[in-house]
Structure formats: C-alpha cells, structure tokens
Design an enzyme around this catalytic site. Structure first.
Site, PDB file in Angstrom:
ATOM      1  N   ASP A 112       0.818  -1.226   0.000  1.00 39.25           N
ATOM      2  CA  ASP A 112       0.000   0.000   0.000  1.00 39.25           C
ATOM      3  C   ASP A 112       0.846   1.268   0.000  1.00 39.25           C
ATOM      4  OD1 ASP A 112      -2.294  -1.498   0.028  1.00 39.25           O
ATOM      5  OD2 ASP A 112      -2.624  -1.314   2.181  1.00 39.25           O
TER       6      ASP A 112
ATOM      7  N   GLN B 119      -1.635  -9.028  -6.994  1.00 37.40           N
ATOM      8  CA  GLN B 119      -0.850  -7.794  -6.989  1.00 37.40           C
ATOM      9  C   GLN B 119       0.398  -7.904  -6.122  1.00 37.40           C
ATOM     10  OE1 GLN B 119      -3.928  -4.250  -6.688  1.00 37.40           O
ATOM     11  NE2 GLN B 119      -4.766  -6.137  -5.877  1.00 37.40           N
TER      12      GLN B 119
END
Length: 406
Positions: free
Chosen positions: A140, A299
């Site tokens: 993130d 991802q």
C-alpha cells in the site's frame, strides 16, 4: 562497553509481498557476520509463532537456499493478521526472554511497527537488555516518513503491466473496463495503473483514490464523457474509495457487507465493488459491454513480475536494520528516503514516529478533478517499478485508401 550477546529473532507480519523474503534473508545473512549473535531464529506465523514458541533455526539454512527463498514471493516464514494487544505483546516478550532473544526484527507495516514498540517498552520495563528494530514492508506504500516501502515497487509493476495489457484488449474490443486495486486508505498502488500509458488516448482514462471523495453521479458523468470521446473507457478504482463522510462506497451500493476479524469492511476480496460499479454503468448509461476485475492477491505475490529496484532495496533496508541494532546498539524503525534522481538512503527513527500511522497520497499526485494522477506521481513512481518494463507497442502503418468507399 559490554557487547550484548544472545539469540536473534526475525518475523514477518501482515500481507505478503513479492520481496518480503529479501528482507528476511537480508537479516539472516547480515546477522551471520556478528559473533555476538549466537543463534538466528525465524518465527513461523509472525507474532502468533512467537507466543507459541514456533521458532525455526535459520542458523542451519544454507546460503544457496536462503538466496532461493529471497527470490520467491510471499512470506517464507508465513504470516499472521493478528493485531497484538499489550497483553499479547507481554506474552511475546516472555517467550523471547525464555529463548534468550536479545535482537528482534519484525518486517511489516503500520501495526507491526506498533508491535515492536510495545514489546520494546516491555523489555525496558523489565530492565532486559534487548534491541528491537522494525523493517518496513507494505504494498500500500502507506508508512509515514518513508518515501516508499519495499513491496510497493513490485506490486506497482504488476498493476502497470496488467493495465497496459488491458488497454490493448480494450482497444481491440471497445467497452468500459473497471479494475479494482488494493488500497484501503492510500491510493499509491491504484495510481500505478497509469505507469504503462504511452499515448494520450491509452487507458486507464480515469483513476479514483481513497484520498478524494467518490460520488457515483460524478463517476458516471466521467465515464460517459470518456466513452463519448474515445469510444471506450478504462477505469482504475481503489478498493477503499469513500464518500465525503468517509463511508466506503461498497457499503452504499450493497446492503450486506462482510467484515474481517478486526471489524474492517471487506472491500475488494469478493469482487463485489467492481460488480456494483458495472451495474451502475450498465443501468444508468446504457452501455452494453462493461466488465470488471478485482486484481486481489495477485498484486502482491505474482511470480515473475518483480521490480529489481524493489528487490535490492528490500535486502538493503534489512541489512541496515541489523547494523543499527548490532553496531550502533539502537532500537527503532528503518525508513527509506529518496536522494537525487534516483537513489535511496536509510535512517533510523523512533518507533513512535511510525507506529499505527498512515501516509496518504500527496495532493500534488492527484489531478484537480480527482480522477487521475499527475506528472508528479509518474515521476515519483516510475523508478520504483524497476528496469526492463515494457508497455508494449502498437502498429503505426498508414491505412490504405478505400476503393469501394462503402
């Protein structure tokens, strides 16, 4: 000055990444250089493994196998989503104390840094000689002070590659495509969808972030305008998009929403957000060909799509962590800072400066309309996805003059 001697423990926490094992192996190989380290242990399943005394003796690993694991995605020591309380951390400390752990390295994100802080404070309270260092990790990219964090570059490379490919697919068979990307509170990874663009008309044409309020009507207006301009529209959406009151959009479009063990709303794990946005576009705009994908776990652990820059930095930040603890006799969190264009440097900060805090996308990285990135973001993120990134190419030959002119 007496040299602190004893065993060393390394653990991995939270969501895996493509390069978290580089950091784990970096700790092990660097620690082997110091005679004051007697044994090197790895906690299986992070903080849970520490409490349960599930320690792997990494001193006995060969360098060849360590290097092979370093090049493998996900957490080699396995991970956990347990968010430790002070009481849990006290149990962790007692376990480490029983095994004469004098050096503790925890590779993880916001919550992991807070765990290190609590355990370290318990050691000081008991007057136990101990060094604890947090090593940054998160796809993130939301750790404060850090310019970026290991794991982000590889995940961003995957997202950029995925959307570059989707752009060619969507150009061949036009329609509306919506891709949902990880990011509960920060939109850095979603922005990476733009890194594979070559031509102005390439997708993604629209990008939405948790940092900007998401309005369904405005979204539909953006899609309509883009579709009318290009005859197609590619959208990148962060799983954490929310309205002006901070309410997750998925909860407004769906009545029964799942939550995880911490009470957090399940954002994109089921594919619901993408499906709900597709339904809105079909119903309100009348466009027939509308599709959505949720990129999900791929991802963060996609084998074969790893940034070499990310690998190198994940290894180096771990090596620096060991040096701070064993050479400088310090505790803290290692942060990465950008220098020049492009390099990184490292420094140690107090754990309180990192623990349980979240970094958001800077205003300068998001355009005025709140539906795309700026050139400042492209300049920031491009070096992180590594060398050899190929966004593909298109035919440029001229069209033949029609004869029948039908």
């Amino acid at each position: 000055m007496n040299v602190l001697k004893g065993n060393l423990l390394v653990a991995q926490g939270g969501g895996p990444t493509a390069v978290i094992n580089q950091s784990m192996v970096g700790v092990v190989l660097e620690a082997k250089k110091y005679p004051q380290v007697e044994r090197i242990y790895g906690a299986v399943h992070g903080v849970e493994g520490i409490v349960n005394e599930e320690f792997m003796d990494l001193t006995r690993e060969t360098v060849a196998n360590l290097e092979a694991v370093a090049a493998t995605p996900s957490s080699g020591l396995l991970s956990t989503r347990v968010k430790p309380t002070p009481e849990f951390c006290a149990k962790m400390f007692e376990s480490m104390k029983a095994h004469n752990i004098r050096f503790f390295f925890y590779i993880g994100g916001n919550d992991s840094s807070d765990t290190v802080r609590i355990v370290n404070e318990e050691a000081k309270r008991q007057n136990y000689e101990f060094r604890a260092v947090h090593i940054p990790k998160t796809v993130d990219n939301d750790l404060v002070i850090n310019d970026h964090t290991p794991g982000f570059g590889s995940a961003a490379r995957y997202v950029a590659s995925a959307f570059a490919g989707i752009n060619y697919d969507n150009r061949a068979l036009a329609g509306v495509y919506i891709g949902v990307i990880m990011g509960r509170h920060a939109g850095f990874l979603t922005g990476a969808a733009a890194l594979g663009k070559v031509y102005e008309e390439d997708g993604p044409h629209l990008i939405y972030f948790p940092e900007r309020a998401f309005n369904v009507d405005s979204f539909l207006a953006d899609v309509k305008a883009t579709y009318e301009k290009y005859g197609r529209c590619i959208v990148a959406v962060s799983e954490g998009i929310q309205d002006e009151n901070g309410v997750a959009i998925i909860t407004k479009l769906q009545k029964n929403v799942e939550t995880d063990a911490h009470g957090n709303v399940q954002l994109s794990g089921t594919g619901a957000l993408g499906d709900l946005l597709v339904a809105e576009v079909k119903e309100k705009l009348g466009i027939g060909r509308v599709r959505a994908d949720t990129l999900g776990y791929m991802q963060r652990s996609f084998l074969g799509c790893v940034s070499d820059v990310d690998q190198k930095e994940a290894r180096e930040v771990a090596e620096k962590a060991v040096q701070y603890a064993l050479i400088d006799n310090l505790d803290g969190s290692v942060v990465m800072e950008r220098t020049g264009d492009y390099a990184v440097d490292f420094r140690l900060v107090d754990l309180k400066e990192i623990a349980a805090k979240t970094k958001h996308m800077p205003e300068a990285f998001i355009n005025a309309a709140g539906n795309n990135v700026t050139e400042a973001y492209i300049k920031y993120a491009k070096p992180l996805i590594g060398s050899g990134f190929n966004p593909g190419a298109r035919l440029r030959s001229p069209m033949v003059e029609p004869i029948l002119k039908k």
